[in-house]
Scaffold this motif. Structure first.
Motif, PDB file in Angstrom:
ATOM      1  N   HIS A   1       0.745  -1.294  -0.218  1.00  0.00           N
ATOM      2  CA  HIS A   1      -0.316  -0.165   0.435  1.00  0.00           C
ATOM      3  C   HIS A   1       0.775   1.183  -0.024  1.00  0.00           C
ATOM      4  O   HIS A   1       1.948   0.915   0.417  1.00  0.00           O
ATOM      5  CB  HIS A   1      -0.969   0.025   1.582  1.00  0.00           C
ATOM      6  N   ASN A   2       0.256   1.980  -0.185  1.00  0.00           N
ATOM      7  CA  ASN A   2       1.525   3.366  -0.699  1.00  0.00           C
ATOM      8  C   ASN A   2       0.279   4.787   0.146  1.00  0.00           C
ATOM      9  O   ASN A   2      -0.136   4.808  -0.408  1.00  0.00           O
ATOM     10  CB  ASN A   2       1.597   3.768  -1.947  1.00  0.00           C
ATOM     11  N   PRO A   3       0.447   4.991   1.717  1.00  0.00           N
ATOM     12  CA  PRO A   3      -0.463   6.155   2.106  1.00  0.00           C
ATOM     13  C   PRO A   3      -0.076   7.219   2.499  1.00  0.00           C
ATOM     14  O   PRO A   3       1.076   6.852   1.310  1.00  0.00           O
ATOM     15  CB  PRO A   3       0.380   5.173   3.650  1.00  0.00           C
ATOM     16  N   PRO A   4      -0.480   8.243   2.067  1.00  0.00           N
ATOM     17  CA  PRO A   4      -0.473   9.204   1.568  1.00  0.00           C
ATOM     18  C   PRO A   4       1.096  10.055   2.708  1.00  0.00           C
ATOM     19  O   PRO A   4       0.638  10.865   3.415  1.00  0.00           O
ATOM     20  CB  PRO A   4      -1.404  10.626   1.714  1.00  0.00           C
ATOM     21  N   PHE A   5       1.769   9.789   2.948  1.00  0.00           N
ATOM     22  CA  PHE A   5       3.050  10.234   3.210  1.00  0.00           C
ATOM     23  C   PHE A   5       4.273  10.402   1.993  1.00  0.00           C
ATOM     24  O   PHE A   5       4.128   9.593   0.856  1.00  0.00           O
ATOM     25  CB  PHE A   5       4.174   9.365   4.026  1.00  0.00           C
ATOM     26  N   PRO A   6       4.912  11.052   2.629  1.00  0.00           N
ATOM     27  CA  PRO A   6       6.533  11.272   1.682  1.00  0.00           C
ATOM     28  C   PRO A   6       7.850  10.273   1.143  1.00  0.00           C
ATOM     29  O   PRO A   6       7.206   9.467   2.535  1.00  0.00           O
ATOM     30  CB  PRO A   6       7.170  12.606   2.252  1.00  0.00           C
TER      31      PRO A   6
END
Length: 294
Positions: A183-188
């Motif tokens: 998964h790709n959570p909304p973090f840099p």
């Protein structure tokens, strides 16, 4: 501490988590995953752990300014977010001995006292236990989102050290790893000077998040655990993980918890892609019986 005996007194549970599961507009989904969590709760109840070693990521809260690879928590509370209540962690006395032992084993371990732990730990604690404030806990926070990230193979080695340091503990130990899978959570991306996203950057990140979810990759890891393939995590490269999103870095907690338990074959696995949670949601658990020599 006394000498161990031959019995199934080590066990593990590894599971995904997503704070989106707590949001009202995204809660009516993920039924297969939720059913698997109930199976994990029953497994834990039947096993009856005396100590729960919970390895969890942090989301740039505790590790916002200083980011050691592993932080043992001596005392602290859960951060009240995503419906998680503020709870004092019931840290088991064995934690201090374990943390001292790990340092003597050349594990670069930091410790935290009087700290707040975010949903990386708190969400799983409240999911798996009806009385989370009473769980005899050894919390370990793993850096799996901020620069610099260590190799997954190191997570396995540290997990082996954790298991070794507790080998003489004469009680039932449950090792829990939480986070991941793809998964790709909304973090840099992890980088020096990285900051939290603006609302616009967050929305842009979320718009493409499902592109990173890779069911085949997730299922292959679960199959490796079911086969007792101890190297299925340590063979992962950072490039493998990057292709599955920044949140996939949290598999380090799985690798460490499973290794701490002795990497036994998982007797239960479950997997579901939950699109509203932008995450491949997996659950695996099993037990390990030590030999008389440990």
């Amino acid at each position: 501490m006394t000498s161990p005996s031959h019995r199934p007194d080590r066990a593990f549970v590894c599971l995904s988590h997503s704070p989106f599961m707590t949001l009202p507009d995204r809660s009516d989904t993920g039924y297969e995953y939720r059913a698997a969590v109930e199976e994990a709760k029953k497994f834990i109840g039947d096993f009856g752990p005396d100590v729960v070693v919970l390895l969890a990521p942090d989301h740039m809260n505790l590790l916002n300014r200083v980011r050691p690879p592993f932080t043992g928590i001596i005392s602290g509370e859960t951060l009240p977010e995503f419906g998680i209540p503020r709870l004092e962690l019931n840290v088991h006395p064995v934690a201090k001995d374990l943390f001292q032992d790990l340092v003597t084993r050349d594990v670069d371990l930091a410790v935290g006292e009087g700290v707040d732990v975010d949903h990386g730990l708190g969400l799983t604690l409240t999911q798996l236990f009806d009385d989370p404030g009473l769980v005899p806990l050894v919390p370990v926070v793993v850096n799996a989102i901020g620069f610099p990230l260590f190799p997954v193979a190191r997570a396995r080695r540290v997990g082996e050290h954790i298991g070794g340091a507790l080998r003489a503990y004469d009680g039932k130990v449950m090792f829990v790893g939480t986070g991941g899978l793809s998964h790709n959570p909304p973090f840099p991306e992890p980088a020096p000077g990285a900051r939290r996203f603006t609302p616009e950057e967050r929305a842009q990140s979320l718009s493409g998040a499902l592109d990173y979810v890779d069911p085949a990759w997730d299922r292959a890891l679960l199959a490796g655990m079911a086969d007792g393939d101890a190297g299925c995590f340590s063979r992962l490269t950072q490039a493998d993980i990057d292709a599955r999103g920044g949140g996939a870095n949290e598999v380090r907690t799985w690798a460490a918890a499973w290794a701490a338990a002795g990497s036994p074959a998982a007797t239960f696995t479950s997997y579901e892609v939950v699109e509203p949670w932008i995450t491949g949601m997996g659950v695996a658990f099993g037990t390990h019986a030590r030999s008389p020599r440990g």
